[in-house]
Design an enzyme around this catalytic site. Structure first.
Site, short mmCIF file in Angstrom:
data_model
loop_
_atom_site.label_atom_id
_atom_site.label_comp_id
_atom_site.label_asym_id
_atom_site.label_seq_id
_atom_site.Cartn_x
_atom_site.Cartn_y
_atom_site.Cartn_z
N ALA A 1 59.56 -7.83 34.95
CA ALA A 1 59.93 -9.25 35.07
C ALA A 1 58.68 -10.11 35.16
O ALA A 1 57.66 -9.54 35.52
CB ALA A 1 60.74 -9.48 36.41
N HIS A 2 58.79 -11.36 34.94
CA HIS A 2 57.82 -12.36 34.89
C HIS A 2 57.57 -12.54 36.61
O HIS A 2 58.47 -12.28 37.37
CB HIS A 2 58.13 -13.69 34.66
N PRO A 3 56.31 -12.72 36.91
CA PRO A 3 55.92 -12.69 38.64
C PRO A 3 56.69 -13.75 39.00
O PRO A 3 56.84 -13.73 40.49
CB PRO A 3 54.73 -12.64 38.47
N SER B 1 63.29 -13.90 33.75
CA SER B 1 62.67 -13.59 32.74
C SER B 1 62.21 -12.09 32.81
O SER B 1 61.17 -11.94 33.49
CB SER B 1 61.54 -14.46 32.74
#
Length: 393
Positions: free
Chosen positions: A229-231, A236
């Site tokens: 996942a995006h941070p 996302s």
């Protein structure tokens, strides 16, 4: 006319990062003259297994097409004289040697400017030509470990993991190609050359980019995230489907309501807990649990057909699937190249598209293939056989 036609680059290179830099310049028409050691078998990548034969390999072919090869002993007096004569007619001298070696070999600007004031010298090394680690060798894998990449890759709780490709080598190669062209542009404008210094260390730090800025200024501590996942942007990430995986990226606010609508859960978009990026980040676990349940009810193909064109989505392809995508052919990214040892090779084309130019691809050269051409041009016709006999070339 080729975009870089008339540009001559002498390259003392081997293996990955350096040859990757000059590969793209050669594809665009630069004359890249690869200097290889006549006392060995040349570039070490000629012997890289599993597909190697007759001092050639598919690994070598992948990084050295459209180049010329000459053999030359740079450590001999006669070899140095030939090298300097070649410098006079060249625009740049490139190398990917250890950081302290260019000075030892006297192939940097300070040692060549009296021969050609406009010569540009570019060094691609592990740790740069300055600093306490200039004398140390470095490799992609080591820099992924050293500069934080591995700490960010993989699932939480699992061991640190490297990228599946040599991303530091290739990123640094691209930086070196850019740096070399910047130096040549400057030399043509100002009439004076320079040293260009590019390293695996600097580049692998540079690509930390926004994560580094967050940490340096706000003490942000990046960590590995579940399902890649995006941070901070939610959702996302990777989602498991009924039969495989897809990646969905709602990197703009407008995508989340569209995603919810197509998932058959429009109520999620109107829930205050998920109303914006910050709210979704604060309530990430609750939201992702609901989305994961929905994604598992249908196949990847279903979600791709449903969401494509509305929400950013991509399949998680194998290398085989990636190389057989119709778009790869439509974009001229799979090209045939005829070679001496391997017949017709399918290779990846240049990613740089120039509207006025259609690339012509030639196989990587065999060791010393262009000796006669280059040495005759430099005026060594009479001495050619003697140079071969004495091991200078």
């Amino acid at each position: 006319m080729k975009p870089l036609e008339g540009l001559r680059i002498i390259s003392i290179e081997q293996y990955g990062a350096g040859p990757y830099a000059t590969l793209h310049l050669a594809d665009l028409g630069a004359e890249v003259i690869k200097i290889e050691d006549p006392t060995s078998n040349g570039d070490v990548s000629r012997a890289v297994i599993p597909y190697a034969q007759n001092n050639d390999s598919l690994f070598f072919q992948s990084l050295n097409r459209n180049k010329k090869s000459i053999s030359l002993n740079l450590k001999s007096n006669e070899g140095r004289e030939i090298f300097e004569r070649l410098v006079k007619s060249s625009d740049a001298v490139f190398n990917n040697l250890r950081g302290d070696v260019p000075e030892k070999l006297k192939i940097n600007y300070n040692h060549l400017k009296h021969i050609n004031p406009q010569i540009v010298t570019c060094s691609l090394s592990g740790f740069g030509t300055t600093g306490e680690m200039a004398k140390e060798p470095a490799y992609d894998y080591l820099l992924q470990a050293m500069n934080g990449h591995m700490s960010l890759t993989g699932e939480p709780g699992a061991p640190p993991s490297k990228s599946g490709i040599s991303i530091v080598d290739f990123s640094t190669g691209m930086m070196a190609a850019l740096g070399l062209m910047v130096g040549i542009f400057q030399a043509k404008n100002a009439g004076i050359g320079s040293d260009i210094d590019v390293s695996l260390f600097d580049t692998s730090l540079s690509v930390l980019n926004y994560l580094a800025i967050w940490h340096l200024n706000k003490e942000y501590e990046p960590v590995r995230t579940k399902h890649s996942a995006h941070p901070t942007l939610v959702p996302s990430q990777l989602f498991q489907t009924k039969d495989s995986y897809v990646v969905v990226m709602c990197n703009k606010e407008k995508f989340f309501p569209l995603l919810c609508e197509e998932l058959g859960a429009p109520e999620l978009a109107t829930d205050k807990k998920f109303s914006n990026f910050q709210a979704r980040l604060d309530n990430k676990e609750e939201l992702i649990n609901q989305l994961e349940t929905i994604f598992k009810t249908r196949t990847s193909l279903y979600w791709l057909e449903t969401l494509r064109g509305k929400v950013p989505i991509a399949p998680v392809n194998t290398v085989q699937e990636a190389l057989h995508q119709p778009l790869a052919m439509q974009r001229d990214m799979i090209v045939p190249v005829d070679s001496m040892n391997f017949g017709t090779i399918k290779m990846l084309g240049t990613p740089i598209k120039v509207s006025s130019y259609s690339p012509c691809y030639k196989a990587a050269p065999f060791l010393g293939e262009h000796n006669k051409e280059i040495y005759n041009e430099l005026g060594y016709e009479r001495e050619y056989e003697q140079l071969k006999t004495s091991g200078i070339i």
